[in-house]
Design a protein around this motif. Structure first.
Motif, mmCIF file in Angstrom:
data_model
loop_
_atom_site.group_PDB
_atom_site.id
_atom_site.type_symbol
_atom_site.label_atom_id
_atom_site.label_comp_id
_atom_site.label_asym_id
_atom_site.label_seq_id
_atom_site.Cartn_x
_atom_site.Cartn_y
_atom_site.Cartn_z
ATOM 1 N N HIS A 149 0.865 -1.183 0.000
ATOM 2 C CA HIS A 149 0.000 0.000 0.000
ATOM 3 C C HIS A 149 0.903 1.236 0.000
ATOM 4 N N HIS A 150 0.493 2.290 -0.706
ATOM 5 C CA HIS A 150 1.335 3.475 -0.851
ATOM 6 C C HIS A 150 0.579 4.741 -0.478
ATOM 7 N N GLU A 151 1.251 5.582 0.267
ATOM 8 C CA GLU A 151 0.795 6.950 0.516
ATOM 9 C C GLU A 151 2.005 7.860 0.330
ATOM 10 N N GLN A 152 1.746 9.068 -0.147
ATOM 11 C CA GLN A 152 2.864 9.967 -0.404
ATOM 12 C C GLN A 152 2.501 11.397 -0.025
ATOM 13 N N ARG A 153 3.482 12.082 0.522
ATOM 14 C CA ARG A 153 3.339 13.494 0.843
ATOM 15 C C ARG A 153 4.742 14.074 0.925
ATOM 16 N N TYR A 154 4.821 15.363 1.117
ATOM 17 C CA TYR A 154 6.099 15.976 1.452
ATOM 18 C C TYR A 154 6.218 16.034 2.970
ATOM 19 N N THR A 155 7.441 16.131 3.466
ATOM 20 C CA THR A 155 7.621 16.055 4.917
ATOM 21 C C THR A 155 6.997 17.232 5.640
ATOM 22 N N SER A 156 6.742 18.321 4.941
ATOM 23 C CA SER A 156 5.987 19.440 5.504
ATOM 24 C C SER A 156 5.479 20.290 4.355
ATOM 25 N N ASP A 157 4.627 21.250 4.659
ATOM 26 C CA ASP A 157 4.097 22.130 3.625
ATOM 27 C C ASP A 157 5.192 22.966 2.976
ATOM 28 N N SER A 158 6.268 23.210 3.707
ATOM 29 C CA SER A 158 7.344 24.060 3.196
ATOM 30 C C SER A 158 8.562 23.248 2.781
ATOM 31 N N SER A 159 8.389 21.958 2.568
ATOM 32 C CA SER A 159 9.509 21.077 2.263
ATOM 33 C C SER A 159 9.428 20.584 0.832
ATOM 34 N N ASN A 160 10.580 20.285 0.249
ATOM 35 C CA ASN A 160 10.629 19.591 -1.029
ATOM 36 C C ASN A 160 11.314 18.238 -0.856
ATOM 37 N N VAL A 161 11.056 17.623 0.280
ATOM 38 C CA VAL A 161 11.495 16.251 0.563
ATOM 39 C C VAL A 161 10.265 15.362 0.452
ATOM 40 N N ALA A 162 10.291 14.420 -0.493
ATOM 41 C CA ALA A 162 9.154 13.519 -0.683
ATOM 42 C C ALA A 162 9.237 12.368 0.307
ATOM 43 N N LEU A 163 8.115 12.061 0.922
ATOM 44 C CA LEU A 163 8.009 10.936 1.848
ATOM 45 C C LEU A 163 6.951 9.981 1.311
ATOM 46 N N THR A 164 7.387 8.774 0.976
ATOM 47 C CA THR A 164 6.464 7.740 0.515
ATOM 48 C C THR A 164 6.382 6.655 1.574
ATOM 49 N N LEU A 165 5.177 6.404 2.057
ATOM 50 C CA LEU A 165 4.940 5.350 3.046
ATOM 51 C C LEU A 165 4.462 4.110 2.307
ATOM 52 N N MET A 166 5.141 2.997 2.547
ATOM 53 C CA MET A 166 4.820 1.741 1.875
ATOM 54 C C MET A 166 4.623 0.660 2.931
ATOM 55 N N ARG A 167 3.457 0.015 2.905
ATOM 56 C CA ARG A 167 3.098 -0.947 3.943
ATOM 57 C C ARG A 167 2.727 -2.285 3.312
ATOM 58 N N HIS A 168 3.338 -3.350 3.833
ATOM 59 C CA HIS A 168 3.041 -4.711 3.375
ATOM 60 C C HIS A 168 2.363 -5.432 4.536
ATOM 61 N N ASP A 169 1.059 -5.706 4.408
ATOM 62 C CA ASP A 169 0.288 -6.211 5.536
ATOM 63 C C ASP A 169 0.678 -7.630 5.921
ATOM 64 N N GLU A 170 0.947 -8.483 4.946
ATOM 65 C CA GLU A 170 1.263 -9.873 5.283
ATOM 66 C C GLU A 170 2.658 -10.002 5.896
ATOM 67 N N LEU A 171 3.611 -9.269 5.331
ATOM 68 C CA LEU A 171 4.970 -9.300 5.899
ATOM 69 C C LEU A 171 5.102 -8.406 7.119
ATOM 70 N N ARG A 172 4.081 -7.616 7.375
ATOM 71 C CA ARG A 172 4.080 -6.688 8.511
ATOM 72 C C ARG A 172 5.326 -5.796 8.476
ATOM 73 N N LEU A 173 5.516 -5.170 7.296
ATOM 74 C CA LEU A 173 6.628 -4.246 7.101
ATOM 75 C C LEU A 173 6.101 -2.873 6.756
ATOM 76 N N LEU A 174 6.763 -1.852 7.284
ATOM 77 C CA LEU A 174 6.480 -0.460 6.947
ATOM 78 C C LEU A 174 7.779 0.177 6.489
ATOM 79 N N VAL A 175 7.759 0.738 5.294
ATOM 80 C CA VAL A 175 8.942 1.402 4.754
ATOM 81 C C VAL A 175 8.635 2.880 4.584
#
Length: 843
Positions: A149-175
């Motif tokens: 599963h993927h969600e994406q945002r920048y680390t703040s409204d004033s940032s140009n650092v992309a943060l992508t959250l990736m979650r694997h439910d069966e492996l129980r991993l969050l990246v």
């Protein structure tokens, strides 16, 4: 712009032009994913919605679907990131050119239902995980694919650092993937934090980072696709440097024209040594790389635990040829022209080897060395250690994860420079620093950039976040070397050029925000590229020879005019399209050159600026005044709104009038000849009388009809706020350009912030508080419903989809599509918000 609303004509133009030149010269699954199950099967892969928009996107049918949700850079190295966390473009030395990545999406009608929007599985750059569970089971998964599963945002409204959250439910991993470009260095940092959630079966894991870079220096005037749509001609070689512990993709300057000549590399690939002696051959080759070119150094922070330089054996020819064939079919070029376009564009017409460009290289150059594609080599979790590949090459590096308290991390740096030593120097300097400090300094750089910004006067956090994002988008699109601003940093469609039409409005947004220094740089770019003397048309037009000593129209393109767009070259004026006389853009250039001066308060700064641009204001006003249709007192026929045929509409009339009025206003400050200024005044009065005579319509209510009709309210200010025609014209703008989006009845649309901006200006001039309150609600709707999830980016065109895309419980929604982020759309909605949330007349 018409290129961006009816691009079929432009594509036909490019096809014919390319033929003339030739004659004269996402995220799908790789097999069954771990834990696929019913949940994965029911959920469409990132970044898809599982349905197509209710109407096709005309731009993506030509150039391919845009797979971008975030954009990084600060005017030099520039990158786009998909919602899945893939790198989908990598431009260097600036946001205009060149794209150094092999990545090509589909332009099939169902492209947005295909994995990666139709891009090949091995295209782009992205991470994967090899893992072993506590029970001993081994597996591999690309983080972009199902069932992540993927969600994406920048680390703040004033940032140009992309943060992508990736979650694997069966492996129980969050990246957590943090991606950012260091503002003062041409380095893209990719930092991955892997967390084992409670109940995770994963015992150990290795992160593999895969890349398919295609170094190139291919750029063609009037043909803005050489660096990305012709990747079967691009790419050169990749090696692993054991001393630097880095992958090096490279292209020497001497081979920029024929990138697959590969003379030096072939010596090794024809007679490869065995075992460690091969690495010694490669090391000797690396030492010989002493000429300038493109050098992309990629390495793991702290050293890698495996590498592979492989041959990309995918069917790039088939995909590229299909894209070209789709374009030919969509726009019905006719069989004679179609054959010319196939000769110029299609891989399958230029590469006849059954195994495509790689097979052609191997056969022609007599290679015996082979190495598995780094993409397929990764899936067993063990990279094979090939130190070299060429022609169509890819690479991967691996890093074993050391879990402490169920958390581990890996960082992959990508540095680009003009020499091997400079690329290595960037990589070394980046590796010795802490990644959290680099991220913090990047965030601080952008916070400092935004610190002086003027923002809408509201406490709505989403509107404020969008305003900040818009200013970051503009700065990301501004070429550091030239001051030009590209329409979009994307390659598909290829808007990596500066459109003066867009730029005039982008300048106003920057001035409104307080970034006068950026506008000054941008306008110096326009003053430089503006045509200084009469010239020939592009080869697409034949109006007879141009006598530059005694120029006449239309034989000569007048001085004081501009092309449709330009590469942001810091020295030359290189058009991206062969539309020679964009009369509306020429008028807007004169306007922005003068309008900007009104924002400059420092007398010395203002004096120096005007000294640089006043000659261009005069040149533009004089030649636009001269280009007159004596039969009706309108402007001469010319290109309007990126239209290939010469036309004569409200668009050209109002922008020529705007230019004349700007020249008249600038006369005293610039010291223009009073006789010439009087001639401009006479010509302006003629246009003021001719515009309603030719473009006033009574149905459904009185209004002025033609392309860019909102501009008669602003910026042209042809209709005064007290004029009853302004009221009825605004009514038509609302009904045609705003209500269909609010009511969700438009199957596709774009540029809806244009009428919103015009209405906000009118409401401000009238001090109509009720109208302003309603327009603020429209701004809020647009920001929440026309932007990308999480990152608040505008596209040029958005399509209606019968799903609740943004999770607000309402369907249908609009799906941002081509050229995310589209800089002009950001500038328009930012300016509309600034006006709608303000008080009193606009100066």
């Amino acid at each position: 712009m018409l290129l961006k609303r009816t691009l079929g004509r432009v594509w036909m133009l490019l096809g014919v032009w390319c033929a003339v030149a030739v004659l004269g010269s996402g995220c799908g699954s790789d097999g069954e994913p771990p834990g696929g199950g019913p949940l994965a099967a029911a959920r469409p892969p990132c970044p898809q919605l599982g349905v197509l928009p209710d109407a096709p996107n005309p731009f993506e049918l030509q150039w391919g679907a845009t797979n971008t949700n975030a954009a990084l850079g600060s005017g030099k190295l520039t990158s786009t990131i998909s919602l899945c966390g893939e790198i989908t473009s990598l431009k260097w030395p600036g946001p205009s050119y060149y794209d150094q990545l092999d990545y090509l999406t589909s332009n099939d009608p169902d492209a947005r239902l295909k994995p990666h929007f139709g891009a090949l599985d091995s295209a782009g750059a992205f991470p994967g995980l090899a893992y072993r569970t506590r029970s001993g089971q081994r597996g591999f998964t690309w983080l972009r694919d199902l069932p992540w599963h993927h969600e994406q945002r920048y680390t703040s409204d004033s940032s140009n650092v992309a943060l992508t959250l990736m979650r694997h439910d069966e492996l129980r991993l969050l990246v957590r993937a943090y991606q950012f470009i260091l503002p003062e260095r041409n380095v893209l940092v990719n930092h991955y934090e892997v967390e084992r959630l409670p109940g995770s079966p994963v015992q150990e894991a290795t992160l593999v980072f895969y890349s398919n870079f295609a170094p190139t220096m291919s750029r063609q005037p009037m043909f803005p696709v050489a660096d990305w749509a012709l990747d079967f001609k691009n790419d050169h070689a990749v090696v692993y440097d054991a001393q630097e512990r880095a992958i090096l993709h490279y292209l020497p300057q001497s081979e920029r024209v024929d990138q697959h000549r590969l003379a030096r590399v072939s010596q090794i690939l024809r007679e490869p040594a065995a075992g460690s002696a091969l690495q010694q051959q490669v090391a000797a080759l690396i030492q010989e790389l002493d000429e300038p070119g493109v050098y992309i150094a990629m390495g793991v922070r702290g050293g890698d635990d495996g590498y592979q330089c492989g041959f990309d054996q995918t069917e790039i020819c088939r995909l590229q040829s299909r894209l070209a064939e789709n374009t030919i079919r969509v726009f019905d070029l006719g069989e004679a022209f179609a054959e010319f376009v196939r000769m110029a564009f299609q891989c399958e017409r230029q590469i006849t080897h059954p195994q495509g460009p790689l097979g052609e290289c191997r056969s022609r150059l007599g290679w015996v060395y082979d190495a598995e594609s780094a993409y397929s080599d990764a899936v067993d979790g063990q990279l094979s250690g090939s130190p070299i590949a060429a022609c169509q090459a890819n690479a991967a590096v691996a890093k074993r994860l050391a879990f402490v308290d169920n958390k581990a991390s890996a960082t992959i740096d990508i540095a680009i420079a003009d020499t091997r030593d400079n690329a290595y120097g960037l990589l070394r300097a980046t590796r010795v620093e802490r990644v959290d400090a680099q991220r913090a300094s990047t965030e601080a750089w952008w916070e400092q950039f935004l610190a002086p910004a003027r923002l809408p006067n509201t406490d709505d956090p989403v509107v404020l976040a969008f305003a900040k994002r818009s200013l970051i988008v503009i700065r990301t699109a501004m070429d550091e070397a030239s001051g030009g601003i590209v329409a979009s940093v994307n390659t598909q469609p290829p808007y990596g050029e500066d459109w003066p039409r867009d730029g005039a409005f982008i300048n106003y947004a920057l001035d409104l925000a307080g970034y006068h220094d950026l506008v000054t740089r941008h306008n110096r770019f326009y003053a430089r590229v503006q045509r200084k003397r009469p010239a020939d048309w592009s080869p697409l037009y034949d109006f007879g020879p141009c006598n530059r000593q005694r120029p006449t129209y239309p034989a000569c393109v007048p001085a004081g005019t501009v092309e449709a767009n330009y590469y942001t070259d810091p020295v030359a004026a290189i058009p991206g399209l062969p539309l020679s006389f964009e009369i509306d853009a020429a008028g807007l250039v004169v306007w922005t050159l003068w309008e900007h001066a009104k924002f400059l308060r420092d007398p010395v700064e203002r004096r120096d600026y005007l000294a640089a641009v006043c000659p261009s204001i005069a040149l533009g006003a004089t030649n636009l005044a001269n280009c007159k249709d004596e039969t009706n007192n309108l402007q001469c026929y010319a290109n309007e709104d990126d239209n290939i045929p010469l036309t004569q509409t409200l668009l050209g009339a109002q922008t020529v009038l705007l230019a004349l009025r700007s020249g008249i206003q600038a006369a005293e400050d610039c010291g223009f000849d009073p006789v010439e200024v009087e001639r401009w005044q006479v010509r302006a009065r003629e246009l003021e009388e001719a515009i309603p005579r030719h473009f006033l319509r009574q149905d459904p209510v009185p209004h002025l009809d033609g392309p860019r009709a909102p501009w008669v309210i602003w910026p042209v200010r042809f209709l005064s706020p007290e004029d009853p025609l302004a009221t009825t014209h605004a009514q038509v703008l609302r009904e045609r350009g705003i209500d269909p989006i609010l009511n969700r009845t438009a199957p596709e649309s774009g540029y809806n912030a244009e009428p919103l901006l015009a209405l906000a200006y009118l409401a401000r001039q009238r001090n109509d508080q009720r109208m302003l309150a309603e327009l603020r609600r429209v701004v809020q709707f647009f920001v929440r419903n026309l932007t990308t999830n999480g990152t608040l980016h505008m596209s040029e065109s958005y399509g209606r989809v019968q799903v609740d895309r943004n999770g607000d419980g309402v369907a249908p929604d609009y799906w941002p599509q081509n050229d995310v982020p589209h800089v002009w759309e950001h500038a328009l909605l930012y300016t509309a918000a600034m006006l709608a949330y303000g008080e009193g007349p606009v100066e």
